[in-house]
Enzyme design. Structure first.
Site, PDB file in Angstrom:
ATOM      1  N   TYR A  55       0.849  -1.196   0.000  1.00  0.00           N
ATOM      2  CA  TYR A  55       0.000   0.000   0.000  1.00  0.00           C
ATOM      3  C   TYR A  55       0.886   1.248   0.000  1.00  0.00           C
ATOM      4  O   TYR A  55       1.319   1.740   1.055  1.00  0.00           O
ATOM      5  CB  TYR A  55      -0.927   0.025   1.210  1.00  0.00           C
TER       6      TYR A  55
ATOM      7  N   TYR B 130     -12.749  -7.469   3.399  1.00  0.00           N
ATOM      8  CA  TYR B 130     -12.333  -6.181   2.841  1.00  0.00           C
ATOM      9  C   TYR B 130     -13.221  -5.768   1.676  1.00  0.00           C
ATOM     10  O   TYR B 130     -13.995  -6.562   1.149  1.00  0.00           O
ATOM     11  CB  TYR B 130     -10.864  -6.207   2.447  1.00  0.00           C
TER      12      TYR B 130
ATOM     13  N   ARG C  91     -14.933  -0.143  -3.135  1.00  0.00           N
ATOM     14  CA  ARG C  91     -14.197   0.980  -3.735  1.00  0.00           C
ATOM     15  C   ARG C  91     -15.009   2.268  -3.733  1.00  0.00           C
ATOM     16  O   ARG C  91     -14.933   3.087  -4.641  1.00  0.00           O
ATOM     17  CB  ARG C  91     -13.731   0.655  -5.153  1.00  0.00           C
TER      18      ARG C  91
END
Length: 327
Positions: A57, A204, A209
């Site tokens: 990330y 997740y 998004r």
């Protein structure tokens, strides 16, 4: 903030996990470091004590920012910290899987340094690596646990067969699969398997998004470097299908005096086999909205209505497969 015991571990965690992919900026059009630190501190103030990150990330940036926030917070014992390993990248930011013991031993020390801690609470293989036998990766994880560098062993993006293979080789206590109102493949086999075998889950993509946040009209264009440019859900032929579904969810959420994001995250938490749900946030305001998932429930009749909306609105559903790194 609701808290639960995480699977078979000794970790007491908030049901909302602060996701920090966006914190690293990469694949999300950049990020502001100070805003990110403020968001992390606000999460901790609100009782969100579970933070999930990964070296990839931002290629170390997310872990570094979390390290700065933890230093400001000052009480490491309040925080359950999850990170990952098993992906490597080159100077062109080309990513490939590598779960070899050598890579795992290298990555743990790099993560500990960036985060400014001496132990990771939950350490996870980010993606299954078909070139490395599961028992080899698990041997490395067990050694790290014996050394006191990690507390619990987890996997991310593994299917049932792969998870079973790792369980045969060692004590897997956590799984991180994609799961949200629009991406529900995990509910068929994976979540039931985890529930039956006592494996905790932090799912997740809870807001898909941002699609489940209710902020889109279906006409948006995304800049270069934003992963939504590659997501089939955000293409013209599908985008408005999903937006219309969210508009209907918004009406149900309003009856609970909740935002679409809170409603979507609450839905995920109420699904069998889900222990905690990851929600990313760029700002403190987004953290505050995510925290509103705690302390209420969606009624059974509304859960059924959600399924009816999905069946009527989403004619060409797609999953999150576009995010898979090369093997």
């Amino acid at each position: 903030m609701e808290k639960v015991r995480y699977g078979t571990t000794d970790l007491d965690v908030s049901v909302v996990v602060l996701g920090t992919w966006v914190t690293g900026g990469w694949a999300w059009g950049g990020s502001d470091e100070r805003d990110s630190v403020t968001a992390i501190l606000r999460a901790l103030e609100l009782g969100i004590n579970f933070i999930d990150t990964a070296p990839v990330y931002g290629f170390g940036k997310s872990e570094q920012i979390i390290g700065k926030a933890l230093k400001e917070w000052g009480n490491r014992g309040d925080v359950v910290l999850a990170t990952k390993c098993g992906l490597e990248w080159d100077e062109k930011e080309s990513i490939r899987r590598n779960s070899s013991p050598e890579r795992i031993f290298y990555e743990i020390d790099q993560s500990l340094k960036r985060l400014g801690v001496d132990r990771i609470d939950l350490y996870q293989i980010h993606w299954p690596d078909p070139s490395v036998p599961f028992e080899k990766s698990m041997e490395a994880f067990i050694k790290l646990k014996e050394q006191g560098k990690i507390r619990a062993i987890g996997l991310s993006n593994f299917n049932v067969e792969q998870l079973r293979g790792c369980l045969d080789a060692g004590p897997v206590q956590s799984l991180q699969p994609p799961f949200n109102l629009f991406e529900r493949e995990a509910e068929k086999e994976l979540l039931p398997f985890c529930l039956e075998n006592g494996v905790g889950t932090l799912v997740y993509g809870g807001l898909c998004r941002g699609l489940l946040s209710g902020k889109f009209t279906g006409d948006e264009q995304f800049p270069r470097g934003d992963l939504r440019r590659a997501d089939p859900k955000f293409k013209p032929d599908r985008f408005k299908q999903y937006v219309k579904a969210v508009d209907e969810f918004r009406k149900i959420a309003a009856r609970y005096h909740r935002t679409p994001a809170q409603f979507a995250l609450r839905w995920a938490l109420q699904q069998p086999g889900v222990t905690a749900v990851i929600a990313g946030a760029r700002t403190a305001a987004q953290v505050e909205d995510n925290a509103g998932v705690s302390g209420w429930r969606i009624e059974p009749n509304d859960l059924q209505t959600i399924n009816d909306i999905l069946a009527r609105r989403i004619k060409t559903p797609v999953g999150p497969e576009f995010m898979m790194p090369r093997q």
